[in-house]
Design an enzyme around this catalytic site. Structure first.
Site, mmCIF file in Angstrom:
data_model
loop_
_atom_site.group_PDB
_atom_site.id
_atom_site.type_symbol
_atom_site.label_atom_id
_atom_site.label_comp_id
_atom_site.label_asym_id
_atom_site.label_seq_id
_atom_site.Cartn_x
_atom_site.Cartn_y
_atom_site.Cartn_z
ATOM 1 N N CYS A 24 -2.976 -2.593 6.122
ATOM 2 C CA CYS A 24 -3.154 -1.128 6.743
ATOM 3 C C CYS A 24 -4.512 -1.034 7.353
ATOM 4 C CB CYS A 24 -2.927 0.019 5.743
ATOM 5 S SG CYS A 24 -3.884 0.277 4.061
ATOM 6 N N HIS A 56 -6.086 -5.518 2.569
ATOM 7 C CA HIS A 56 -4.938 -4.424 2.849
ATOM 8 C C HIS A 56 -4.594 -4.535 4.365
ATOM 9 C CE1 HIS A 56 -5.629 -2.062 -0.767
ATOM 10 N NE2 HIS A 56 -6.558 -3.165 -1.039
ATOM 11 N N GLN A 70 -4.909 -0.068 -5.015
ATOM 12 C CA GLN A 70 -5.710 -1.548 -5.599
ATOM 13 C C GLN A 70 -6.340 -1.026 -7.035
ATOM 14 O OE1 GLN A 70 -7.763 -4.021 -3.163
ATOM 15 N NE2 GLN A 70 -8.959 -4.927 -4.871
ATOM 16 N N CYS A 122 1.094 -1.216 0.023
ATOM 17 C CA CYS A 122 -0.021 0.081 -0.066
ATOM 18 C C CYS A 122 0.774 1.275 0.036
ATOM 19 C CB CYS A 122 -0.885 -0.067 1.136
ATOM 20 S SG CYS A 122 -1.306 1.745 1.721
ATOM 21 N N GLU A 123 0.663 2.096 -0.987
ATOM 22 C CA GLU A 123 1.645 3.307 -0.936
ATOM 23 C C GLU A 123 1.196 4.247 -0.093
ATOM 24 O OE1 GLU A 123 0.966 4.538 -5.174
ATOM 25 O OE2 GLU A 123 -0.443 6.096 -4.562
ATOM 26 N N HIS A 124 0.051 4.305 0.800
ATOM 27 C CA HIS A 124 -0.340 5.103 1.753
ATOM 28 C C HIS A 124 0.409 4.780 3.086
ATOM 29 C CE1 HIS A 124 -4.076 5.748 -0.783
ATOM 30 N NE2 HIS A 124 -3.109 6.594 -1.273
ATOM 31 N N HIS A 125 0.625 3.520 3.408
ATOM 32 C CA HIS A 125 1.215 3.298 4.615
ATOM 33 C C HIS A 125 2.491 2.177 4.562
ATOM 34 C CE1 HIS A 125 -3.167 3.902 5.524
ATOM 35 N NE2 HIS A 125 -2.697 4.378 6.596
HETATM 36 ZN ZN LIG Z 1 -2.796 1.573 3.391
#
Ligand SMILES: [Zn+2]
Length: 227
Positions: A192, A190, A162, A121-124
């Site tokens: 995260c 996910h 995704q 996941c590129e956010h976390h």
């Molecule tokens: Zn994430």
């Protein structure tokens, strides 16, 4: 650096396959390329910088980098980032694809299910764990089946969301197979969501990207989505 300059120099001096160049151009044209810029660093330089950064992270957390269990952790993470889980940022790693003329005149749906993959996941920067299903209606070209798995894996080995991953696989196959009639669906967990934040251990996320007849024909879409 301006985006125009970044796009022009992103490939650098690496030798890219003709397929990788076409795929990259198509993703940029569709606004589906992963947001990246060319920082001019070689693979070795990236490894060295990431290793150094993780030495900071690990010691800032108050962990003892001289302990033999932890000493190599920054090295392991840097190697894993550059060579493994983010290797799909490097188009010189794009899989060698064999697309052959459809001499057998296959015109029924080709569907590959249960393609397992892990992404990040590129956010976390934590794991996404999922399965992809990919189908196409052959026109002039057919593709070796294992190549579909390799394409999924290439784009999974990037920091991802995704929805974009699903679309990148779709557009790549449309370009390589020279047809719009491609469909991709992904079902993923996910971490995260599972391991932090709401701590939901059981939810999963479905995304679907449909092209050509898969979008227009209820029957074709139904055949793809069933099972
Ligand atoms: Zn994430």
């Amino acid at each position: 650096m301006s985006i125009a300059v970044a796009e022009k120099t992103n490939v650098g001096s690496l030798v890219l396959s003709e397929e990788a160049i076409r795929v990259r151009e198509a993703l940029i044209n569709h606004g589906l390329e992963t947001p990246m810029i060319d920082n001019g660093l070689t693979t070795e330089e990236k490894y060295q910088r990431i290793k150094q950064s993780f030495e900071d992270v690990v010691s800032t957390l108050g962990l003892d980098l001289t302990d033999d269990s932890l000493a190599e952790t920054p090295h392991r993470i840097a190697k894993m980032y550059v060579k493994e889980i983010f290797s799909g940022l490097d188009y010189s790693q794009f899989p060698k694809i064999t697309v052959i003329d459809n001499k057998m005149k296959v015109d029924e749906m080709v569907k590959v299910s249960n393609i397992s993959f892990t992404s990040t996941c590129e956010h976390h920067f934590v794991t996404i764990d999922g399965f992809a299903k990919v189908a196409y209606l052959p026109k002039n070209k057919i593709i070796g089946l294992s190549k579909i798995n390799r394409i999924v894996r290439f784009f999974a080995q990037r920091p991802q969301v995704q929805e974009r991953l699903t679309q990148q696989i779709l557009v790549t196959l449309q370009v390589l197979l020279e047809t719009d009639n491609v469909a991709v669906s992904i079902d993923a967990t996910h971490y995260c969501v599972k391991a932090r934040g709401v701590m939901d251990a059981s939810s999963s996320t479905q995304t679907t990207a449909l092209g050509g007849l898969f979008k227009r024909s209820d029957k074709t879409r139904g055949e793809f989505l069933a099972s």
